[in-house]
Design an enzyme around this catalytic site. Structure first.
Site, PDB file in Angstrom:
ATOM      1  N   LYS A   1      42.946  40.893  46.239  1.00 55.96           N
ATOM      2  CA  LYS A   1      42.428  40.462  47.537  1.00 55.96           C
ATOM      3  C   LYS A   1      42.932  41.330  48.686  1.00 55.96           C
ATOM      4  CE  LYS A   1      40.584  36.850  45.516  1.00 55.96           C
ATOM      5  NZ  LYS A   1      39.127  36.867  45.193  1.00 55.96           N
TER       6      LYS A   1
ATOM      7  N   ILE B   1      34.795  38.969  39.777  1.00 56.60           N
ATOM      8  CA  ILE B   1      34.863  40.281  39.125  1.00 56.60           C
ATOM      9  C   ILE B   1      36.185  40.984  39.404  1.00 56.60           C
ATOM     10  CG2 ILE B   1      33.829  41.694  40.968  1.00 56.60           C
ATOM     11  CD1 ILE B   1      32.171  42.962  38.512  1.00 56.60           C
TER      12      ILE B   1
END
EC number: 2.7.7.9
Length: 492
Positions: free
Chosen positions: A379, A240
């Site tokens: 990330k 996602i």
């Protein structure tokens, strides 16, 4: 005398076999004893578990872990999978057929992860990215645009975890039609005893076992059957937090026309991706090789660009009928990843699997080398800085490089230190995200504060000394600058 000792310490071939047989029998006895203890412990945990059948699946995973944990990949048997890798630009352009195939497509977003590495207390998908919209808002916008453009109803499915389902429900309540299910809830095990940690840890003693759990959880939740009964045949899966992983009609038609069971999107490796999993041919099958599976003396070879030039984006296309067939046949014993974590003062183990490793069970599978533009993960706070900036514009829920950006690549951004490791501190470092349309390289380390309307161009390096501060004033334009030391701003 030396010769005598040497003879005494040398075993004959038969004696050597006896020793190995004894060790194997001893290991088997220990394994059987441990499995018995595990089964008894899990039976006790079932009383308070929301889905007790999860623990049966965990036991199966744990048993396989004990039986196979000493098995290592034979490095010399790894081959290049070049015959199973297709270049995106060699795939034919989509025809009218692709629009009909959309009616058989479902989209699944992996939404089980917490943004713990970025200091989030909730799901990463709740992070605000652009104009007050979070990942889920933008994904919904993508799907709505797709359905409106082609006058269809492609469903959006979220695979949540027990960590993310509560807050996710609070986000999606305002959207109609989103399907969802939660992946398994497995117990963390002690690295010393290999048994579940104390129930007194509550949910901290449990974990979602990686996205490889998708197959079991789709079947167990009834989602797989629901999709098949609804006439859906193809599933597009992605993380996602990758807002570039949109439906590509070219890939959809190629996947369906060639009757593939599994397609993995890979892209060319850069220095930022050296630890990413890659595709190999191993024992005649296409396999995903993760860095955790690589022998320690081969890790430098794995992270180099010479032998392994591509990596897995985790954008995957799966044939749902093939998935059901494999599940009925009892397949999907995916490669187990031993992930060690700290829980209070204890080292614990999470047994996880990666969805991409299922590719080995589909003989009719391939990898497609897609443009880098289909891979834009978040990330770290450095990644967040990029997507928040004017480098990207949002169009129909998708982030696209600003048309004025030359070259059409992202700059290299490294925000280093505790001020940039967690979102809460990161946000305090910026009165506004700088203009980086002409930036090539940015390295920032230490206590650095950016004012409003700052412009960064070329190569900019800002290094604050320990216990000092650098403040970049409002309206500053930094081009090919190196700033270091201490530069406080005094208000007049």
């Amino acid at each position: 005398m030396q010769e005598s000792r040497s003879k005494e310490s040398t075993l004959s071939g038969d004696e050597d076999k006896d020793v190995h047989r004894f060790l194997d029998e001893f290991d088997d006895k220990c394994t059987c004893k441990l499995l018995k203890e595990m089964k008894e412990t899990l039976e006790g945990l079932k009383k308070s578990h929301p889905n007790p059948t999860n623990l049966d699946e965990f036991y199966r995973l744990f048993e396989r872990y004990l039986r196979t944990r000493h098995e290592k990949i034979v490095w010399e048997k790894i081959r290049s999978p070049k015959d199973r890798i297709v270049q995106y630009n060699e795939i034919p352009e989509p025809t009218e057929k692709s629009k009909e195939l959309l009616r058989k497509l479902a989209i699944l977003k992996l939404n089980g992860g917490l943004g713990t590495t970025m200091g989030c207390v909730g799901p990463k998908s709740a992070i605000t990215i652009k104009d007050g919209k979070n990942f889920i808002d933008l994904v919904v916008k993508q799907i709505r645009y797709l359905n409106s453009k082609y006058k269809i109803d492609v469903p959006l499915i979220l695979m949540n975890s027990f960590n993310t389902e509560g807050m996710t429900d609070k986000i999606i309540f305002r959207y109609d039609g989103i399907k969802k299910f939660s992946q398994s809830k497995f117990p963390r095990i002690s690295s010393e005893t290999l048994l579940p940690v104390s129930p007194s840890h509550g949910d901290k003693g449990m974990y979602p076992p990686g996205h490889g759990d998708l197959f079991y959880s789709m079947k167990n939740s009834g989602m797989l059957e629901e999709l098949l009964e609804g006439g859906y045949e193809y599933l597009f899966v992605s993380n996602i937090d990758n807002l570039a992983s949109t439906v590509d009609l070219k890939l959809l038609e190629y996947f369906a026309t060639n009757e593939l069971g599994f397609l993995m999107e890979v892209t060319d490796k850069t220095r930022a991706d050296v630890k990413g999993g890659t595709l190999i041919e191993y024992k005649g099958a296409l396999r995903l090789l993760e860095i955790a599976q690589v022998p320690s003396n081969k890790k430098s070879e794995f992270t180099s660009f010479k032998k392994f030039t591509i990596f897995n984006t985790n954008n995957l296309w799966i044939n749902l009928k093939e998935m059901k067939k494999k599940l009925e046949e009892g397949f999907f014993d995916l490669d187990i990843i031993e992930n060690k974590k700290a829980l209070d003062d204890e080292t614990v183990i999470q047994l996880e699997t990666a969805i991409g490793s299922a590719i080995k069970y589909f003989p009719n599978s391939c990898g497609v080398v897609v443009p880098r533009s289909r891979f834009l993960p978040v990330k770290t706070c450095s990644d967040l800085f990029l997507v928040e900036s004017n480098l990207f514009v949002e169009k129909n829920g998708t982030l696209q490089l600003h048309p004025s950006r030359v070259p059409e690549t992202c700059p290299t951004v490294k925000l280093i230190g505790e001020n940039f490791s967690k979102i809460e501190k990161y946000e305090k470092c910026f009165k506004g995200i700088p203009d980086i349309l002409e930036l090539e390289v940015l390295t920032v380390s230490g206590n650095v504060l950016f004012g409003k309307n700052v412009v960064l161009k070329g190569t900019v390096i800002i290094l604050a000394d320990e216990k000092s501060k650098i403040c970049v004033p409002d309206g500053s334009v930094l081009e090919d600058n190196i700033i270091y030391g201490n530069l406080p701003i005094i208000d007049h």
